[in-house]
Design an enzyme around this catalytic site. Structure first.
Site, PDB file in Angstrom:
ATOM      1  N   GLU A   6     -84.546 -24.184  -1.200  1.00 25.58           N
ATOM      2  CA  GLU A   6     -83.619 -23.256  -1.906  1.00 25.58           C
ATOM      3  C   GLU A   6     -82.460 -22.547  -1.076  1.00 25.58           C
ATOM      4  O   GLU A   6     -83.000 -22.158  -0.095  1.00 25.58           O
ATOM      5  CB  GLU A   6     -84.179 -22.101  -2.815  1.00 25.58           C
TER       6      GLU A   6
ATOM      7  N   CYS B 145     -87.677 -22.416  -7.429  1.00 28.91           N
ATOM      8  CA  CYS B 145     -88.440 -21.166  -7.127  1.00 28.91           C
ATOM      9  C   CYS B 145     -88.900 -20.187  -8.074  1.00 28.91           C
ATOM     10  O   CYS B 145     -89.972 -20.933  -8.713  1.00 28.91           O
ATOM     11  CB  CYS B 145     -87.430 -20.297  -6.250  1.00 28.91           C
TER      12      CYS B 145
ATOM     13  N   LYS C  14     -80.497 -22.347 -12.107  1.00 26.01           N
ATOM     14  CA  LYS C  14     -81.662 -21.721 -12.121  1.00 26.01           C
ATOM     15  C   LYS C  14     -81.813 -20.731 -13.504  1.00 26.01           C
ATOM     16  O   LYS C  14     -81.092 -19.875 -13.466  1.00 26.01           O
ATOM     17  CB  LYS C  14     -81.876 -20.588 -10.897  1.00 26.01           C
TER      18      LYS C  14
END
Lengths: 294, 294
Positions: free
Chosen positions: A44, A154, A117
């Site tokens: 990331e 993540c 995200k």
């Protein structure tokens, strides 16, 4: 998905300047392609040190448009090497609106799609809610020439909902670019619990959904710019098969290219043996659309 | 939930006749109470050999009403020993309508509530869809004098949705009475993958939801009545804390009482450290109410 593909993950430190980080990434992507990988994944926000350790207005200067300068470099590289690349960038959508965004480059260098995200963390040392607006593209897999990729980022990895939604939308595998590590002040026991939980929940997404999962984390210690204890990124990148079985696995400190073959038929066989998708009680799941059932 | 409780799981074989199985259960429940347990859990359908290895019309005779003869015995035992008991029975609701049902007895002997297995498996050797209608009570935890119990049953353990819904409805812990085992014809490698997947996905429910999970499985080999290879029930009952960390764990063959203390504060601390409930994207989860997004 192609019947058989070679996938890879690049575990690397990302704590130098942007140019150095980019050069490391390019060298590793080239290594992956030369080793036969048709897909590779970077940690990331691999271009930067993990700037979310503090809330610093000046860091918004790091954000860039998509498409933009970096996607041009990575797209050209994808085309030259004929490899699918998954890279996460700090996206500037318009002044005042920023995302943590994964970009997928297809083997011809085009942008196959992007994922913003959806779940944004915020806890001491990970002040992401300051920088990133939660994504508005939903849980939509990205079609490429080698398969349909369920790219998440993540913090998404802790949410079974995200993995399931990507599966229901036809993802062939789940991919988690990641930046997570230990607080050096924590006990060894607590550090072990945290790493084990991280491995366990992502392996469980493979199991629940009958597909391979790849997680790619950064390594190395990055000091805090604001007097906190910093983050010791725990690496431990891995690739598991559709029963959650480890296929490839890195330790917590090494820079390493993880590489392995994935057969599409394994998912199909596993799902026929363990037919969870057959038995979901969609008549009784509406509560999942609530925060809490008071 | 009380601030601290002692919970237990009774891992036992269930392949004898009903009376013998019941006597083993009663002896073990008594042992648990004498050891200080305030809650104990028996394996799924602990009164019977696992009759779902074949589709046999005569087995419907094993079904009983709730309340009924067995709930009277177990309720009286709960009151005598002042212990909460979770037992799974083959419920006859009306002729032609049967369920796989967990009954929770409170410490005063009353039935605190019941849970009818929502996800019903069906694969070679586990012909449950023949016997059990999928539950119609939803994912509703059961309130007792010691806490709110998220009771689920066996196949439910593979569905993150079930664990999440119990959590959102306020469950203090998840409890899985289980009957699962190996096909003796499978390779050791495949057996290990299956057991590891079973442990991993349930530990992941603890992690995703920040609460303890208890799984109680039977042990022992039970031959197939119809020429299949039978089931070698793999035991491996366990109790994990809210980070998925093992607190108690049995091996695959022993008859054993697992016993440990659970502190309510651990869940609260874990959830504050790992605030997944804060960040769920309920605006984007509607796809979970579909079988597949075509």
């Amino acid at each position: 998905m192609k019947s058989r593909i070679t996938i890879s993950a690049i575990q690397q430190p990302c704590n130098a300047d942007r140019q150095t980080n980019l050069e490391i990434s390019i060298a590793k992507i080239t290594e992956a392609a030369n080793a036969g990988a048709e897909l590779t994944v970077l940690p990331e926000l691999h271009l930067e040190s993990y700037f979310c350790q503090s809330e610093d207005n000046s860091k918004f200067q790091l954000a860039e448009s998509i498409p933009g300068a970096t996607t041009k470099i990575l797209g050209d590289l994808a085309a030259t090497l004929k490899i699918v690349i998954v890279a996460t960038l700090f996206e500037k959508r318009t002044p005042g609106l920023y995302h943590n965004t994964a970009v997928v480059f297809d083997r011809d260098g085009s942008i196959a799609g992007k994922y913003r995200k959806m779940h944004i963390p915020d806890d001491p040392g990970y002040y992401e809610k300051y920088y990133f607006t939660p994504g508005d593209l939903g849980f939509t897999p990205i079609d490429t020439s080698i398969g349909r990729l369920g790219v998440l980022i993540c913090w998404d990895q802790w949410f079974p909902e995200a993995a399931r939604l990507m599966t229901l939308a036809g993802a062939d595998m789940l991919i988690y670019p990641t930046a997570i590590g230990w607080d050096p002040l924590d006990s060894e026991e607590e550090k072990n619990r945290q790493l084990d939980a991280w491995l366990t929940i992502q392996r469980a997404h493979a199991i629940a959904n009958g597909l391979p999962v790849l997680a790619c984390n950064r390594t190395g210690f990055e000091p805090s710019p604001c007097g906190q204890s910093g983050i010791d990124f725990w690496g431990s990148s891995f690739i598991v098969g559709p029963q959650g079985e480890f296929l490839q696995r890195a330790d917590s400190v090494e820079s390493r290219l993880l590489l392995c073959d994935i057969a599409a038929g394994n998912s199909e066989t596993t799902r026929q043996m363990w037919p969870y998708l057959r038995d979901r009680r969609i008549d009784s799941y509406h509560g999942l659309n609530r925060l809490f059932i008071d």
